[in-house]
Design a protein around this motif. Structure first.
Motif, PDB file in Angstrom:
ATOM      1  N   GLU A  21       0.834  -1.211   0.000  1.00  0.00           N
ATOM      2  CA  GLU A  21       0.000   0.000   0.000  1.00  0.00           C
ATOM      3  C   GLU A  21       0.866   1.256   0.000  1.00  0.00           C
ATOM      4  OE1 GLU A  21      -3.666   1.982   2.518  1.00  0.00           O
ATOM      5  OE2 GLU A  21      -3.254  -0.150   2.754  1.00  0.00           O
ATOM      6  N   ILE A  22       1.931   1.247   0.783  1.00  0.00           N
ATOM      7  CA  ILE A  22       2.870   2.381   0.787  1.00  0.00           C
ATOM      8  C   ILE A  22       3.493   2.548  -0.588  1.00  0.00           C
ATOM      9  CG2 ILE A  22       5.137   3.125   1.631  1.00  0.00           C
ATOM     10  CD1 ILE A  22       4.257   2.181   4.419  1.00  0.00           C
ATOM     11  N   ASP A  23       3.904   1.454  -1.212  1.00  0.00           N
ATOM     12  CA  ASP A  23       4.485   1.522  -2.555  1.00  0.00           C
ATOM     13  C   ASP A  23       3.499   2.134  -3.546  1.00  0.00           C
ATOM     14  OD1 ASP A  23       6.815   0.409  -1.574  1.00  0.00           O
ATOM     15  OD2 ASP A  23       6.422  -1.599  -2.382  1.00  0.00           O
ATOM     16  N   CYS A  25       1.033   4.208  -2.782  1.00  0.00           N
ATOM     17  CA  CYS A  25       0.949   5.631  -2.435  1.00  0.00           C
ATOM     18  C   CYS A  25       2.145   6.396  -2.987  1.00  0.00           C
ATOM     19  CB  CYS A  25       0.882   5.808  -0.916  1.00  0.00           C
ATOM     20  SG  CYS A  25      -0.659   5.302  -0.153  1.00  0.00           S
ATOM     21  N   ASP A  26       3.330   5.825  -2.841  1.00  0.00           N
ATOM     22  CA  ASP A  26       4.542   6.476  -3.360  1.00  0.00           C
ATOM     23  C   ASP A  26       4.461   6.672  -4.869  1.00  0.00           C
ATOM     24  OD1 ASP A  26       5.557   6.600  -0.806  1.00  0.00           O
ATOM     25  OD2 ASP A  26       6.980   4.948  -1.082  1.00  0.00           O
ATOM     26  N   GLU A  28       1.791   6.976  -6.686  1.00  0.00           N
ATOM     27  CA  GLU A  28       0.810   8.033  -6.945  1.00  0.00           C
ATOM     28  C   GLU A  28       1.385   9.404  -6.615  1.00  0.00           C
ATOM     29  OE1 GLU A  28      -3.062   9.470  -8.100  1.00  0.00           O
ATOM     30  OE2 GLU A  28      -1.887   7.700  -8.529  1.00  0.00           O
ATOM     31  N   LEU A  29       2.113   9.501  -5.519  1.00  0.00           N
ATOM     32  CA  LEU A  29       2.753  10.775  -5.167  1.00  0.00           C
ATOM     33  C   LEU A  29       3.729  11.224  -6.249  1.00  0.00           C
ATOM     34  CD1 LEU A  29       3.430  10.224  -1.371  1.00  0.00           C
ATOM     35  CD2 LEU A  29       1.980  12.005  -2.368  1.00  0.00           C
TER      36      LEU A  29
END
Length: 90
Positions: A21-23, A25-26, A28-29
């Motif tokens: 999930e963090i990956d 988000c990263d 998308e950022l």
């Protein structure tokens, strides 16, 4: 807030899910930052082409204030990094 895990989910499995999930988000950022930079550069080019200055300090202050209000001092630092990326060196 404490998240309780289902009895069948091992902590290592949940950590792996959360890292995915963090990956996401990263990714998308990064996409959003690239979009923001392109938009910022186009604004600068349009301002210059119309005889104006390449950047607006009042607008930059608004951006920094918003980032600081939402994310604290680190948010202001993040906002400044985005502004520098978008306008290039002064």
């Amino acid at each position: 807030m404490t998240t309780t895990l289902p009895a069948t989910t091992a902590p290592d499995e949940r950590i792996a899910e959360l890292r995915q999930e963090i990956d996401a988000c990263d990714a998308e950022l990064i996409r959003l930052v690239q979009r923001r930079l392109a938009v910022s550069r186009e604004i600068g080019a349009l301002r210059s082409a119309s005889g104006g200055t390449r950047l607006s300090l009042a607008r930059e202050q608004q951006v920094l204030a918003r980032f600081q209000a939402e994310l604290g001092q680190d948010g202001a630092t993040l906002g400044m990094m985005l502004l520098r990326q978008g306008r290039g060196r002064l």
